[in-house]
Design a protein around this motif. Structure first.
Motif, short mmCIF file in Angstrom:
data_model
loop_
_atom_site.label_atom_id
_atom_site.label_comp_id
_atom_site.label_asym_id
_atom_site.label_seq_id
_atom_site.Cartn_x
_atom_site.Cartn_y
_atom_site.Cartn_z
N LEU A 146 4.33 21.98 2.09
CA LEU A 146 5.64 22.10 1.42
C LEU A 146 5.57 21.47 0.04
O LEU A 146 4.87 20.48 -0.17
CB LEU A 146 6.72 21.43 2.27
CG LEU A 146 7.10 22.22 3.54
CD1 LEU A 146 7.87 21.35 4.51
CD2 LEU A 146 7.93 23.46 3.17
N LEU A 151 10.19 18.29 -0.48
CA LEU A 151 9.86 17.64 0.78
C LEU A 151 10.29 16.17 0.77
O LEU A 151 10.85 15.66 1.76
CB LEU A 151 8.34 17.75 1.01
CG LEU A 151 7.76 17.03 2.22
CD1 LEU A 151 8.38 17.53 3.52
CD2 LEU A 151 6.23 17.20 2.27
N VAL A 154 13.97 15.97 1.45
CA VAL A 154 14.25 16.18 2.88
C VAL A 154 13.97 14.89 3.65
O VAL A 154 14.78 14.45 4.49
CB VAL A 154 13.39 17.34 3.45
CG1 VAL A 154 13.40 17.34 4.97
CG2 VAL A 154 13.87 18.68 2.91
N LYS A 155 12.85 14.26 3.34
CA LYS A 155 12.47 13.04 4.06
C LYS A 155 13.45 11.90 3.77
O LYS A 155 13.75 11.08 4.64
CB LYS A 155 11.03 12.63 3.70
CG LYS A 155 9.98 13.59 4.24
CD LYS A 155 10.03 13.64 5.76
CE LYS A 155 9.05 14.62 6.37
NZ LYS A 155 9.23 14.74 7.84
N ILE A 169 16.29 20.79 16.23
CA ILE A 169 15.45 20.84 15.02
C ILE A 169 15.69 22.18 14.34
O ILE A 169 15.74 23.21 14.99
CB ILE A 169 13.95 20.71 15.41
CG1 ILE A 169 13.65 19.26 15.83
CG2 ILE A 169 13.04 21.11 14.25
CD1 ILE A 169 12.25 19.06 16.35
N GLY A 170 15.85 22.15 13.02
CA GLY A 170 16.11 23.39 12.29
C GLY A 170 17.61 23.61 12.05
O GLY A 170 17.98 24.43 11.23
N LEU A 194 15.41 25.08 1.58
CA LEU A 194 15.01 24.19 2.69
C LEU A 194 16.23 23.63 3.41
O LEU A 194 16.30 23.64 4.63
CB LEU A 194 14.18 23.01 2.16
CG LEU A 194 12.67 23.15 2.06
CD1 LEU A 194 12.07 21.93 1.37
CD2 LEU A 194 12.05 23.33 3.44
N ASP A 198 17.91 24.53 7.11
CA ASP A 198 18.20 23.51 8.14
C ASP A 198 19.68 23.47 8.52
O ASP A 198 20.10 22.55 9.22
CB ASP A 198 17.73 22.13 7.65
CG ASP A 198 16.22 21.93 7.86
OD1 ASP A 198 15.62 22.68 8.66
OD2 ASP A 198 15.65 21.01 7.25
#
Lengths: 330, 330
Positions: A146, A151, A154-155, A169-170, A194, A198
């Motif tokens: 990614l 990324l 997101v983290k 998840i997702g 992304l 989600d």
């Protein structure tokens, strides 16, 4: 009524990066040979050199070798191909801008998919938009990399609790509304995709217009759709649980009065897009910069590339075509 | 002294296209089923629609099916993937600009390498810069597609005798000096590389600077090198045997007094970059537009893609990964 201490928590990137750094050093400490990262610098911007040097220091601290290669613009492509073909090198960053035009996109794609720690290869980006997580969709041994800045964000959102782990998840951003001010091909647009993939409702803002990225009521689509949106930035921001900015402009400030009380605020620009003091009066969580998480993701991607290589060797996939020079009639 | 008729020959693109058109109809007339080309139009520019319609007419006349698909910008990517996965479709053109920013480069790469009649896939472009002519470098059964506008210009130069057939293939422009006014990633830069790879000394001119593309004295390099050049446009043009322009600007005119007596002059812009009457007084050969050759190359590329597919089926190469939607932790 007595006033209690302000509730906003300011979360430094270093704190978020820590758990990933531990994971990374855990891995590198067990390796016989230090993985090698190369930085390719072909512009004479002192800020780029500073960033390249800083990347190197962090990489060294986390158990990697780092080599900075400085070349002229016109030598860059050849140097990239040299690095592609050099088995000693596990990953590569090219510091852009170089030409500052579309040639830069071409050069970016010259980096071998097997060494692209930034996750900017077309295949990776396209997989990301389509929610494809593996390069080998059947055996699922090789993870699709990614892009490291999206990324990192997101983290960060996971770390600060924006992802609801009760959901599948997702779908863990379902119910969240997010405004992103930036729609670059490197960060803003992939990030919007992304987060919408989600489950979030995402307003993607750029200088020309606002787009809505979402999977519909009940998340009825498996991947996000994009629509034009007639709302103003103010309208979008005021209903957003999360505001993320990346405006590369010293003078730009996001209007604090657009921030919803208790919102999460993240700035990924290297410039200060917010007035810190004002944000802290209204936001619940504020991440003023993300650089240290991004670099952790970059090194994590490098380790993934090495895992992918191992998996590929095990499967012995086809080798890429090497440049040769046979003159031929066109 | 009596004045003879002016020596300059004005060569219409239709005349050059003819031999290729014959070759193409020869092939299509022998096929059981007409090959299918799809045009994807996602902007509302009437000029683009006109061009798309014109492409369709030409394709029909030469024995192809043509379908024009009009979609919204936000549906374009999905439509491209649909066409990628539709076995009835042999080739695809996307009419750009769509978003008018880097997202267009992303979309361009979404077109399957197996259907990219324009030759703009990164793999094709990269092969072209590196003088690689086959996708399968060992068996040499699958030709790497060349970008159709630069290819058209090469074919025009061959037709009008700029390539010296006494020299070896790959060196046939040795001794020729060429000025190209345009350094776009789609035409100008690949063209400079193609011509320099064939032995020419090429001055590549854009609004910011001039670059020199060449293989050195005695063509000592196997592929071109690029250097910055301090000459002015006037200096470059006046020593050029061939002047090629592609300035997308109604008011731009190349200064006729920069043209060397007897030079070859080609305009690939849809605008008139030259004052025709003045050029005819000084040039030896003048090609005022190239569109018909470009479209012939586009259809020729489509037939090559079909040949490649046959070769690939014979070898049964690996199938590309299909988009799926398994939610996964990142």
């Amino acid at each position: 009524m007595s006033i209690i201490q302000k509730a906003c928590k300011v979360i430094p990137a270093s704190k978020i990066a820590k758990s990933y750094i531990n994971e990374i050093t855990d891995t590198t400490s067990k390796l016989v040979k230090k993985p090698k990262l190369v930085g390719l610098l072909a512009n004479d911007d002192p800020a780029a050199l500073m960033y390249a040097t800083w990347t190197g220091k962090t990489a060294n601290n986390l158990g990697f070798q780092y080599e900075l290669i400085q070349v002229s613009k016109d030598q860059l492509e050849e140097e990239i191909y040299k690095c592609n073909n050099n088995d000693e090198i596990n990953g590569m960053i090219v510091y852009f801008p170089v030409f500052g035009n579309k040639q830069d996109q071409y050069l970016q794609q010259c980096v071998s998919i097997h060494k692209d720690v930034e996750g900017l290869n077309f295949k990776y980006i396209s997989n990301m938009y389509h929610n494809i997580r593996y390069l080998d969709d059947n055996s699922k041994l090789m993870k699709s990399i990614l892009p490291c800045t999206p990324l990192a964000i997101v983290k960060i959102l996971e770390f600060i609790g924006a992802y609801n782990k009760v959901l599948d998840i997702g779908d863990r951003l379902y119910g969240k509304t997010i405004t992103i001010v930036n729609r670059s091909e490197i960060v803003g647009r992939p990030l919007a995709a992304l987060l919408a993939n989600d489950g979030a409702t995402v307003y993607s803002v750029d200088i020309n217009d606002i787009q809505l990225y979402e999977r519909g009521d009940g998340l009825r689509y498996k991947q996000h759709k994009v629509e034009d949106c007639n709302k103003s930035l103010e309208d979008c921001a005021k209903i957003s649980d999360i505001i993320i900015t990346g405006v590369p402009n010293k003078t730009y400030k996001f209007p604090t009065n657009y921030i919803k009380r208790g919102a999460i605020v993240i700035n990924f620009s290297s410039e200060k897009n917010f007035n810190d003091e004002d944000v802290e009066k209204i936001a619940s969580l504020y991440v003023p910069s993300i650089g240290k998480v991004t670099i952790a993701m970059l090194l994590r991607n490098l380790l993934r590339l090495m895992d992918n290589k191992k998996a590929a060797n095990a499967k012995s996939i086809e080798t890429p075509i090497q440049p040769t020079n046979q003159p031929q009639e066109i």
